[in-house]
Design a protein around this motif. Structure first.
Motif, PDB file in Angstrom:
ATOM      1  N   ILE A  41       4.394  -6.094 -19.925  1.00  0.00           N
ATOM      2  CA  ILE A  41       5.376  -5.846 -20.991  1.00  0.00           C
ATOM      3  C   ILE A  41       5.211  -6.869 -22.115  1.00  0.00           C
ATOM      4  O   ILE A  41       5.248  -6.514 -23.297  1.00  0.00           O
ATOM      5  N   LYS A  42       4.995  -8.129 -21.767  1.00  0.00           N
ATOM      6  CA  LYS A  42       4.851  -9.202 -22.762  1.00  0.00           C
ATOM      7  C   LYS A  42       3.738  -8.902 -23.766  1.00  0.00           C
ATOM      8  O   LYS A  42       3.891  -9.127 -24.959  1.00  0.00           O
ATOM      9  N   TYR A  43       2.604  -8.398 -23.261  1.00  0.00           N
ATOM     10  CA  TYR A  43       1.443  -8.166 -24.117  1.00  0.00           C
ATOM     11  C   TYR A  43       1.260  -6.699 -24.514  1.00  0.00           C
ATOM     12  O   TYR A  43       0.332  -6.384 -25.254  1.00  0.00           O
ATOM     13  N   SER A  44       2.095  -5.818 -23.999  1.00  0.00           N
ATOM     14  CA  SER A  44       1.927  -4.369 -24.205  1.00  0.00           C
ATOM     15  C   SER A  44       0.511  -3.932 -23.839  1.00  0.00           C
ATOM     16  O   SER A  44      -0.136  -3.166 -24.562  1.00  0.00           O
ATOM     17  N   LYS A  45       0.049  -4.431 -22.719  1.00  0.00           N
ATOM     18  CA  LYS A  45      -1.279  -4.108 -22.184  1.00  0.00           C
ATOM     19  C   LYS A  45      -1.123  -3.743 -20.709  1.00  0.00           C
ATOM     20  O   LYS A  45      -0.278  -4.293 -20.005  1.00  0.00           O
ATOM     21  N   PRO A  46      -1.967  -2.859 -20.223  1.00  0.00           N
ATOM     22  CA  PRO A  46      -1.918  -2.540 -18.792  1.00  0.00           C
ATOM     23  C   PRO A  46      -2.339  -3.743 -17.949  1.00  0.00           C
ATOM     24  O   PRO A  46      -3.413  -4.315 -18.168  1.00  0.00           O
ATOM     25  N   VAL A  47      -1.490  -4.135 -17.032  1.00  0.00           N
ATOM     26  CA  VAL A  47      -1.802  -5.159 -16.034  1.00  0.00           C
ATOM     27  C   VAL A  47      -1.560  -4.486 -14.692  1.00  0.00           C
ATOM     28  O   VAL A  47      -0.433  -4.130 -14.360  1.00  0.00           O
ATOM     29  N   ILE A  48      -2.631  -4.293 -13.955  1.00  0.00           N
ATOM     30  CA  ILE A  48      -2.606  -3.411 -12.795  1.00  0.00           C
ATOM     31  C   ILE A  48      -2.347  -4.194 -11.506  1.00  0.00           C
ATOM     32  O   ILE A  48      -2.995  -5.201 -11.226  1.00  0.00           O
ATOM     33  N   PHE A  49      -1.425  -3.687 -10.705  1.00  0.00           N
ATOM     34  CA  PHE A  49      -1.037  -4.278  -9.425  1.00  0.00           C
ATOM     35  C   PHE A  49      -1.985  -3.768  -8.344  1.00  0.00           C
ATOM     36  O   PHE A  49      -1.779  -2.692  -7.772  1.00  0.00           O
ATOM     37  N   GLY A  50      -3.025  -4.518  -8.068  1.00  0.00           N
ATOM     38  CA  GLY A  50      -3.980  -4.189  -7.006  1.00  0.00           C
ATOM     39  C   GLY A  50      -3.814  -5.158  -5.852  1.00  0.00           C
ATOM     40  O   GLY A  50      -4.785  -5.766  -5.399  1.00  0.00           O
ATOM     41  N   VAL A  51      -2.582  -5.320  -5.413  1.00  0.00           N
ATOM     42  CA  VAL A  51      -2.258  -6.297  -4.372  1.00  0.00           C
ATOM     43  C   VAL A  51      -1.856  -5.564  -3.101  1.00  0.00           C
ATOM     44  O   VAL A  51      -0.922  -4.768  -3.116  1.00  0.00           O
ATOM     45  N   LEU A  52      -2.570  -5.843  -2.037  1.00  0.00           N
ATOM     46  CA  LEU A  52      -2.194  -5.282  -0.746  1.00  0.00           C
ATOM     47  C   LEU A  52      -1.040  -6.093  -0.176  1.00  0.00           C
ATOM     48  O   LEU A  52      -1.067  -7.324  -0.216  1.00  0.00           O
ATOM     49  N   THR A  53      -0.037  -5.423   0.345  1.00  0.00           N
ATOM     50  CA  THR A  53       1.105  -6.065   1.001  1.00  0.00           C
ATOM     51  C   THR A  53       1.239  -5.409   2.372  1.00  0.00           C
ATOM     52  O   THR A  53       1.914  -4.398   2.513  1.00  0.00           O
ATOM     53  N   THR A  54       0.558  -5.972   3.345  1.00  0.00           N
ATOM     54  CA  THR A  54       0.419  -5.312   4.640  1.00  0.00           C
ATOM     55  C   THR A  54       1.083  -6.098   5.762  1.00  0.00           C
ATOM     56  O   THR A  54       1.378  -7.283   5.628  1.00  0.00           O
ATOM     57  N   ASP A  55       1.267  -5.408   6.872  1.00  0.00           N
ATOM     58  CA  ASP A  55       1.851  -6.041   8.050  1.00  0.00           C
ATOM     59  C   ASP A  55       0.849  -6.887   8.816  1.00  0.00           C
ATOM     60  O   ASP A  55       1.231  -7.816   9.520  1.00  0.00           O
ATOM     61  N   ASN A  56      -0.445  -6.544   8.699  1.00  0.00           N
ATOM     62  CA  ASN A  56      -1.449  -7.279   9.476  1.00  0.00           C
ATOM     63  C   ASN A  56      -2.831  -7.170   8.829  1.00  0.00           C
ATOM     64  O   ASN A  56      -3.031  -6.400   7.877  1.00  0.00           O
ATOM     65  N   GLN A  57      -3.762  -7.921   9.363  1.00  0.00           N
ATOM     66  CA  GLN A  57      -5.127  -7.975   8.839  1.00  0.00           C
ATOM     67  C   GLN A  57      -5.820  -6.617   8.911  1.00  0.00           C
ATOM     68  O   GLN A  57      -6.554  -6.242   8.001  1.00  0.00           O
ATOM     69  N   GLN A  58      -5.589  -5.870   9.979  1.00  0.00           N
ATOM     70  CA  GLN A  58      -6.243  -4.569  10.127  1.00  0.00           C
ATOM     71  C   GLN A  58      -5.796  -3.592   9.043  1.00  0.00           C
ATOM     72  O   GLN A  58      -6.614  -2.861   8.488  1.00  0.00           O
ATOM     73  N   GLN A  59      -4.506  -3.571   8.741  1.00  0.00           N
ATOM     74  CA  GLN A  59      -4.031  -2.706   7.658  1.00  0.00           C
ATOM     75  C   GLN A  59      -4.685  -3.083   6.335  1.00  0.00           C
ATOM     76  O   GLN A  59      -5.046  -2.213   5.541  1.00  0.00           O
ATOM     77  N   ALA A  60      -4.857  -4.373   6.113  1.00  0.00           N
ATOM     78  CA  ALA A  60      -5.517  -4.828   4.884  1.00  0.00           C
ATOM     79  C   ALA A  60      -6.969  -4.358   4.859  1.00  0.00           C
ATOM     80  O   ALA A  60      -7.437  -3.816   3.853  1.00  0.00           O
ATOM     81  N   ALA A  61      -7.674  -4.547   5.952  1.00  0.00           N
ATOM     82  CA  ALA A  61      -9.076  -4.122   6.026  1.00  0.00           C
ATOM     83  C   ALA A  61      -9.205  -2.611   5.831  1.00  0.00           C
ATOM     84  O   ALA A  61     -10.138  -2.140   5.166  1.00  0.00           O
ATOM     85  N   ASP A  62      -8.271  -1.858   6.377  1.00  0.00           N
ATOM     86  CA  ASP A  62      -8.290  -0.397   6.230  1.00  0.00           C
ATOM     87  C   ASP A  62      -8.149   0.037   4.771  1.00  0.00           C
ATOM     88  O   ASP A  62      -8.594   1.122   4.405  1.00  0.00           O
ATOM     89  N   ARG A  63      -7.542  -0.815   3.947  1.00  0.00           N
ATOM     90  CA  ARG A  63      -7.285  -0.488   2.541  1.00  0.00           C
ATOM     91  C   ARG A  63      -8.218  -1.228   1.588  1.00  0.00           C
ATOM     92  O   ARG A  63      -8.081  -1.132   0.376  1.00  0.00           O
ATOM     93  N   ALA A  64      -9.158  -1.971   2.141  1.00  0.00           N
ATOM     94  CA  ALA A  64     -10.125  -2.736   1.337  1.00  0.00           C
ATOM     95  C   ALA A  64     -11.541  -2.288   1.687  1.00  0.00           C
ATOM     96  O   ALA A  64     -12.419  -3.104   1.948  1.00  0.00           O
ATOM     97  N   GLY A  65     -11.722  -0.977   1.732  1.00  0.00           N
ATOM     98  CA  GLY A  65     -13.031  -0.424   2.051  1.00  0.00           C
ATOM     99  C   GLY A  65     -13.104   0.207   3.419  1.00  0.00           C
ATOM    100  O   GLY A  65     -14.149   0.715   3.818  1.00  0.00           O
ATOM    101  N   GLY A  66     -11.996   0.213   4.148  1.00  0.00           N
ATOM    102  CA  GLY A  66     -11.957   0.800   5.479  1.00  0.00           C
ATOM    103  C   GLY A  66     -11.554   2.261   5.457  1.00  0.00           C
ATOM    104  O   GLY A  66     -11.795   2.981   4.480  1.00  0.00           O
ATOM    105  N   LYS A  67     -10.889   2.688   6.507  1.00  0.00           N
ATOM    106  CA  LYS A  67     -10.609   4.115   6.684  1.00  0.00           C
ATOM    107  C   LYS A  67      -9.688   4.715   5.624  1.00  0.00           C
ATOM    108  O   LYS A  67      -9.651   5.926   5.465  1.00  0.00           O
ATOM    109  N   HIS A  68      -8.959   3.891   4.887  1.00  0.00           N
ATOM    110  CA  HIS A  68      -8.092   4.403   3.824  1.00  0.00           C
ATOM    111  C   HIS A  68      -8.699   4.201   2.436  1.00  0.00           C
ATOM    112  O   HIS A  68      -8.002   4.331   1.434  1.00  0.00           O
ATOM    113  N   GLY A  69      -9.977   3.895   2.374  1.00  0.00           N
ATOM    114  CA  GLY A  69     -10.630   3.693   1.088  1.00  0.00           C
ATOM    115  C   GLY A  69     -10.484   2.269   0.610  1.00  0.00           C
ATOM    116  O   GLY A  69     -10.383   1.338   1.401  1.00  0.00           O
TER     117      GLY A  69
END
Length: 164
Positions: free
Chosen positions: A114-142
Motif C-alpha cells: 500500500i505504501k508504494y502502490s506496488k505489488p508485494v507478494i506474500f510467498g510465505v509458507l505458514t505450516t504446522d510442520n516441516q513435511q507440510q512445508a516441503a510438500d508446498r516447496a516443490g513437493g506433492k502440492h507443487g
C-alpha cells in the motif's frame, strides 16, 4: 484443506501475461533455508519461463520471515521495480511465536504494498510442520514460489494496464 485439492504450480486454467516488460525484486528468508531455497528456485524459474529477463530480477536475502517486510521496503525505496516477491517459511513450534510472526509478516507485506502502490507478494509458507512445508516447496502440492511469481506477473501487468 483446499491445498489438498490443488497443486500450487498448476496454472493451466489461467492466462499469464509476459513478464518481459517488468522488473522484479525477490526477498528470501534465510531461516528454514532448505524450504526457502526451493521456493526461490520455483519463483525464479517461473519468472524466467514467463519471459522475465534475468538482469531484471533482483534477489536479496534477509535473516528471517519477520525481516521480509523491511527487505521489501528497502528494495522498493532503492530500486525501480514493478513487483516484489517475499519468500519465507514459518513452521509452528511449541510457543505463540508462530502466531506473532505470521501476523506481523502478513500485515507488514500488505502495508509495504500500500505504501508504494506496488505489488508485494506474500510467498510465505505458514505450516504446522516441516513435511507440510516441503510438500508446498516443490513437493506433492507443487511450489508456492511458482504461485508467488505468477501472482507478481499478473499484478505487475494489472498495474501497468491501470496506469496507461
Amino acid at each position: 484443506m483446499a491445498t489438498q485439492l490443488k497443486n500450487l504450480s498448476d496454472f493451466s486454467d489461467s492466462e499469464i501475461p509476459s513478464a518481459a516488460p517488468f522488473r522484479f525484486g525477490i526477498v528470501v528468508s534465510e531461516w528454514n533455508r532448505e524450504i526457502t531455497n526451493a521456493l526461490y528456485g520455483g519463483a525464479y524459474q517461473s519468472l524466467i519461463d514467463h519471459g522475465a529477463i534475468p538482469d531484471q530480477i533482483f534477489t536479496y536475502s534477509v535473516p528471517g520471515s519477520f525481516e521480509l517486510t523491511a527487505g521489501a521496503d528497502m528494495l522498493l525505496k532503492n530500486l525501480k521495480l514493478d513487483a516484489v516477491i517475499c519468500l519465507g517459511c514459518v513452521i509452528q513450534g511449541e510457543t505463540k511465536h508462530f502466531d506473532f510472526i505470521c501476523q506481523a509478516v502478513a500485515n507488514g507485506i500488505s502495508n509495504v504494498s500500500i505504501k508504494y502502490s506496488k505489488p508485494v507478494i506474500f510467498g510465505v509458507l505458514t505450516t504446522d510442520n516441516q513435511q507440510q512445508a516441503a510438500d508446498r516447496a516443490g513437493g506433492k502440492h507443487g511450489n508456492k514460489g511458482d504461485e508467488a511469481a505468477v501472482t507478481a506477473i499478473k499484478m505487475a501487468d494489472l498495474a501497468e494496464t491501470l496506469n496507461n
